[in-house]
Every structure is written in C-alpha cells, then in structure tokens.
Design an enzyme around this catalytic site. Structure first.
Site, short mmCIF file in Angstrom:
data_model
loop_
_atom_site.label_atom_id
_atom_site.label_comp_id
_atom_site.label_asym_id
_atom_site.label_seq_id
_atom_site.Cartn_x
_atom_site.Cartn_y
_atom_site.Cartn_z
N ASP A 96 -11.93 -23.52 -7.97
CA ASP A 96 -11.99 -22.89 -6.65
C ASP A 96 -11.10 -23.70 -5.72
O ASP A 96 -11.44 -24.82 -5.32
CB ASP A 96 -13.43 -22.86 -6.13
CG ASP A 96 -13.53 -22.10 -4.82
OD1 ASP A 96 -12.48 -21.91 -4.15
OD2 ASP A 96 -14.65 -21.70 -4.45
N TYR A 137 -4.78 -11.74 7.44
CA TYR A 137 -3.99 -12.01 6.23
C TYR A 137 -2.54 -12.39 6.57
O TYR A 137 -2.01 -13.38 6.06
CB TYR A 137 -4.03 -10.76 5.34
CG TYR A 137 -3.18 -10.79 4.10
CD1 TYR A 137 -3.58 -11.48 2.97
CD2 TYR A 137 -1.97 -10.11 4.08
CE1 TYR A 137 -2.79 -11.49 1.83
CE2 TYR A 137 -1.17 -10.11 2.94
CZ TYR A 137 -1.58 -10.81 1.82
OH TYR A 137 -0.79 -10.81 0.70
N LYS A 192 -0.43 -16.17 6.46
CA LYS A 192 0.84 -16.32 5.70
C LYS A 192 1.90 -16.94 6.60
O LYS A 192 2.65 -17.83 6.18
CB LYS A 192 1.31 -14.96 5.17
CG LYS A 192 0.40 -14.32 4.11
CD LYS A 192 0.42 -15.05 2.80
CE LYS A 192 -0.23 -14.28 1.67
NZ LYS A 192 -0.48 -15.09 0.47
N GLU A 231 -7.04 -2.37 -4.72
CA GLU A 231 -5.78 -1.80 -5.23
C GLU A 231 -4.86 -1.36 -4.09
O GLU A 231 -5.29 -0.92 -3.06
CB GLU A 231 -6.06 -0.63 -6.18
CG GLU A 231 -6.75 0.56 -5.55
CD GLU A 231 -8.26 0.43 -5.42
OE1 GLU A 231 -8.79 -0.68 -5.62
OE2 GLU A 231 -8.90 1.43 -5.07
N LYS A 249 -5.50 7.98 -9.33
CA LYS A 249 -5.97 9.30 -8.88
C LYS A 249 -5.28 10.41 -9.70
O LYS A 249 -5.93 11.38 -10.10
CB LYS A 249 -5.68 9.49 -7.39
CG LYS A 249 -6.58 8.61 -6.52
CD LYS A 249 -6.21 8.73 -5.03
CE LYS A 249 -7.04 7.76 -4.19
NZ LYS A 249 -6.71 7.83 -2.74
N GLN A 305 4.20 7.95 6.17
CA GLN A 305 4.42 6.50 6.33
C GLN A 305 5.29 5.99 5.17
O GLN A 305 5.18 6.51 4.05
CB GLN A 305 3.10 5.74 6.43
CG GLN A 305 2.22 5.69 5.21
CD GLN A 305 1.25 6.87 5.08
OE1 GLN A 305 1.64 8.01 5.22
NE2 GLN A 305 0.01 6.58 4.73
N ARG A 352 7.34 2.79 2.83
CA ARG A 352 7.31 1.42 2.27
C ARG A 352 8.48 1.28 1.29
O ARG A 352 9.06 2.28 0.83
CB ARG A 352 6.03 1.18 1.44
CG ARG A 352 4.71 1.24 2.21
CD ARG A 352 4.53 0.07 3.14
NE ARG A 352 3.22 0.05 3.76
CZ ARG A 352 2.88 0.76 4.84
NH1 ARG A 352 3.78 1.55 5.42
NH2 ARG A 352 1.67 0.66 5.35
#
Ligand code: NAD
Ligand code: GDD
Length: 336
Positions: A51, A147, A151, A189, A198, A216, A218
């Site tokens: 850990d 998150y 970073k 995911e 799916k 949208q 990416r």
C-alpha cells in the site's frame, strides 16, 4: 548486467502492459500494487503487494532499482473521478509524494510520474471543436477537481526535486488510454471500454445508452503507444511535463460507430444527459512531444478498437458461459 525497474500500479491496466514491455527489453522488473492483476498473472520477475500510502512500503518498493515508473493511483473514468474527490485526492497525494521522496532517498537513476490531461484548465475545454492543449496551457491553473489538481501539484513537486536536488524526473500527461486488459465494468471504466461492453452485451440492431449528447470530443491512445511513449520519455533528457496522446479528435457518437464497426453490428444510440460528461472537448497538441522524441503515438482509433473490442467481447462471453454452467449445475446439486 540488465537494468532494473519498479513499476507501481503493476496490477492495473497501463502498469501491467508496461511490465510486459520492459521485460521484453530485458529489464529485471519488480511490479508493485495493492492487488494482483485482475486478468491473469503478471509478467514481472517479482510482484510485491504493497500500500503505497505507507512510506515504509514506498521505501521497500524502490529498494535496489535503477528506474521508477510510478503508475499507481486511485483512478477511473469521469463517472468515478467526479464522484470521490476527497478519497482520490488524499490517496494520490500520499502515493505520489512519498514515492517521489522514497525514490530520491534511494538514489535511483530516474523517476517517472504518470500525470493526466486532467491538469488542463476547464475553460480551455468548453467546446467540442477544442484547440489542442499545449503543455504551457496548464497555467494559469484551473484543473479537474481533485484528481487533476493532485496531478498538477505532483508535476510541480517533481520539477522542484529536479531543480533543487538535480534528481531526474519525468512527468507524462496521458490522454485517455484504451486497450485489452483494462477495466470495462464496475464503475471505474472509461468511455472506450464502457462502450465496447455495452455493444458486446447488445444484440445486432439494439440500442445502447450513452452519457451526454454524444457531441463531446476526446482523443484516445492505444495502450501499446502509451507504453512505448512512457519508455521513450523516460530515456529522453526532457524533464518538463509532456503530453502523451494522439491528436485524432473524435466525438463520442463517432466512437460508438467505430465500436459498432469493430463488432460488426448495427447499434442505435440513446443519449442520457443526466450522466457525468466532464469537459466538452479535449485534444492533445503533440508539437513538443514530436520535437522532443521525434516520435508520437501512431495507432489509429479504428485499428486499436479491434483488439480492444475482441478482448472485452471474449471476457463477456466467458462470463456468460460461466453463469450458464452455474445455473445448469444448481438443479443437479439440489437433487443430489
Ligand atoms: P488502473 O486503475 O488500471 O491502475 C492503477 C493501479 O494503481 C491499480 O491497479 C491500483 O490497485 C493501484 N493502486 C491504487 N492505489 C494504490 C496504493 N495505495 N498502493 C499501491 N497500488 C495502488 O489505472 P491505469 O489506467 O493503469 O492508470 C495508470 C496511471 O496512469 C495512473 O496514475 C493514472 O492516473 C494515469 N492515467 C491514466 C489514464 C488512462 O486513460 N488510463 C489517463 C490519464 C492518466
Ligand atoms: N465512462 C463512460 N462510460 N463515459 C461515457 C459513457 C460511458 O458509458 N458514455 C459516454 N461517455 C462519455 C463521458 O460522458 C465523457 O464525456 C466521455 O465519454 C469520456 O469519458 P471517460 O472516458 O470516462 O473520461 P474523460 O475522458 O472525461 O477523462 C478520462 O481521461 C483522462 C485523461 O484524458 C479519465 O479517465 C481521467 O481519469 C483521465 O485522467
């Protein structure tokens, strides 16, 4: 003598692929993670369960190695990272800061931090026809809550260790990575794996639900490009943050079409605006990556989706067969 490396997050998606890549190059590899890989044994020479929120575990993890590839993180797609800011930020702060310090104390040759396109300001990503993001765009800062903030902070911490102590660090901003052996179910995911799942579970001519209106955008990077890029960046002399992604912009509706093509199915779309959507558009500007490496990811989405879909569809088929075997066995056991 061969070089040695530790890969943290080796029980996960990119870490698992990186272990295999480094072993093929002749490295002695220690994999480290909270858990063993979900989909088969690790290729690592040694695998340590640890850990990395514990400094003692970080010290053990880096003992006697030449290079540290720090990929461990509490991580997932937009549904996961937008719903758990406190735990993600806390866990990743502990892992990243302590792994950097442990690697520095152990005097390893190089340390690589896996950063993210989530460091970029939200207001530069508010239209689908987004201007590709350059490394310098990260400041003035307005990263993804939790998150992305961690970073960005850890990138700066790496920079300070390099400037103040001469410690060689690398910060790599991955743009949405996909491929076989990645999480495709359970909530963590990302879009490519979720949409493959799916489609695989839907008969030809059926309908799947899609988060958002499908407009949208990416860019998506196949995992083989990702691990090659990680290695190339580690071996380069460039210590500033670098994008690692493709600049092949696609909207989510188009991504569904490519998945359906890989599946050989006709798929209809139902759009759900109540689900998490993240930024409206995101793309990678690869100018600095090309200048630095003379290389950039080259696997097109249409190509990368074929093995990705095939692997996820096979996993789902196997799970269905297993469930059927159990259902068939249940009446027999009851009768015995
Ligand atoms: P992943 O979730 O498959 O792998 C991360 C691994 O870290 C997991 O196996 C997890 O068990 C391990 N881990 C978490 N907490 C730990 C702890 N306390 N101690 C030890 N191990 C711990 O994710 P991935 O997609 O392989 O991502 C790898 C790295 O790349 C992460 O740092 C992630 O933030 C970064 N990244 C990934 C993407 C992407 O699209 N996959 C995009 C941007 C950045
Ligand atoms: N996860 C998911 N599942 N996303 C879907 C789905 C679905 O079934 N259907 C449509 N989408 C849409 C999301 O609404 C989002 O707009 C887009 O697909 C991409 O979603 P993700 O792949 O989950 O995340 P992301 O691109 O917003 O952010 C990811 O990439 C970053 C790096 O580029 C995350 O994984 C971050 O953790 C990562 O750092």
């Amino acid at each position: 003598m061969s070089k040695s490396a530790v890969v943290t997050g080796a029980g996960g998606f990119i870490g698992g692929h990186l272990v295999t890549y480094l072993r093929r190059l002749g490295y002695h590899v220690r994999g480290v993670d909270l858990k063993c890989p979900d989909f088969g044994p690790s290729d690592a020479d040694e695998f340590m369960l640890a850990d990395l929120r514990s400094f003692e575990d970080c010290r053990e993890a880096v003992k006697g190695v030449d290079e540290v590839y720090n990929l461990a993180a509490d991580m997932g797609g937009i549904g996961y990272i937008s719903g758990a800011h406190a735990s993600i930020t806390f866990n990743n702060t502990m892992i990243s800061a302590q792994m950097l310090k442990a690697a520095f104390d152990a005097k390893v040759e190089r340390f690589l931090f896996s950063s993210s396109a989530c460091v970029y300001p939200q207001h530069l990503q508010d239209v689908p026809s987004v201007i590709p993001l350059k490394e310098e765009d990260a400041f003035p800062a307005a990263p993804e809550e939790g998150y992305g903030l961690e970073k960005l902070y850890t990138e700066k911490l790496c920079q300070y260790f390099t400037e103040d102590y001469g410690f060689p660090t690398r910060s790599v901003r991955f743009h949405n990575v996909y491929g076989p052996y990645g999480t495709y179910d359970g909530g963590k995911e990302k879009a490519p794996a979720a949409l493959c799942r799916k489609v695989a579970r839907t008969p030809d001519g059926g309908t799947i639900d899609i988060w958002g209106d499908g407009q949208q955008t990416r860019s998506f990077m196949y995992v083989d490009d990702c691990v090659e890029g990680i290695y190339r960046i580690m071996q380069s002399n460039y210590s500033g943050p670098l994008n690692l992604g493709t600049d092949e912009l696609v909207n989510i509706s188009g991504l569904v079409d490519l998945v359906a093509e890989a599946a050989g199915k006709t798929i209809h779309k139902s759009f759900d605006l109540s689900k998490p959507q993240g930024v409206r558009g995101r793309n990678s500007d690869n100018t600095l990556l090309r200048e630095t490496l003379g290389w950039e990811p080259g696997i097109h989405l249409r190509e990368g989706l074929k093995p990705t879909y095939a692997w996820i569809a096979a996993q789902i088929q196997e799970a269905q067969h297993e469930a059927q075997r159990e259902a068939d066995a249940a009446p027999r056991q009851a009768a015995e």
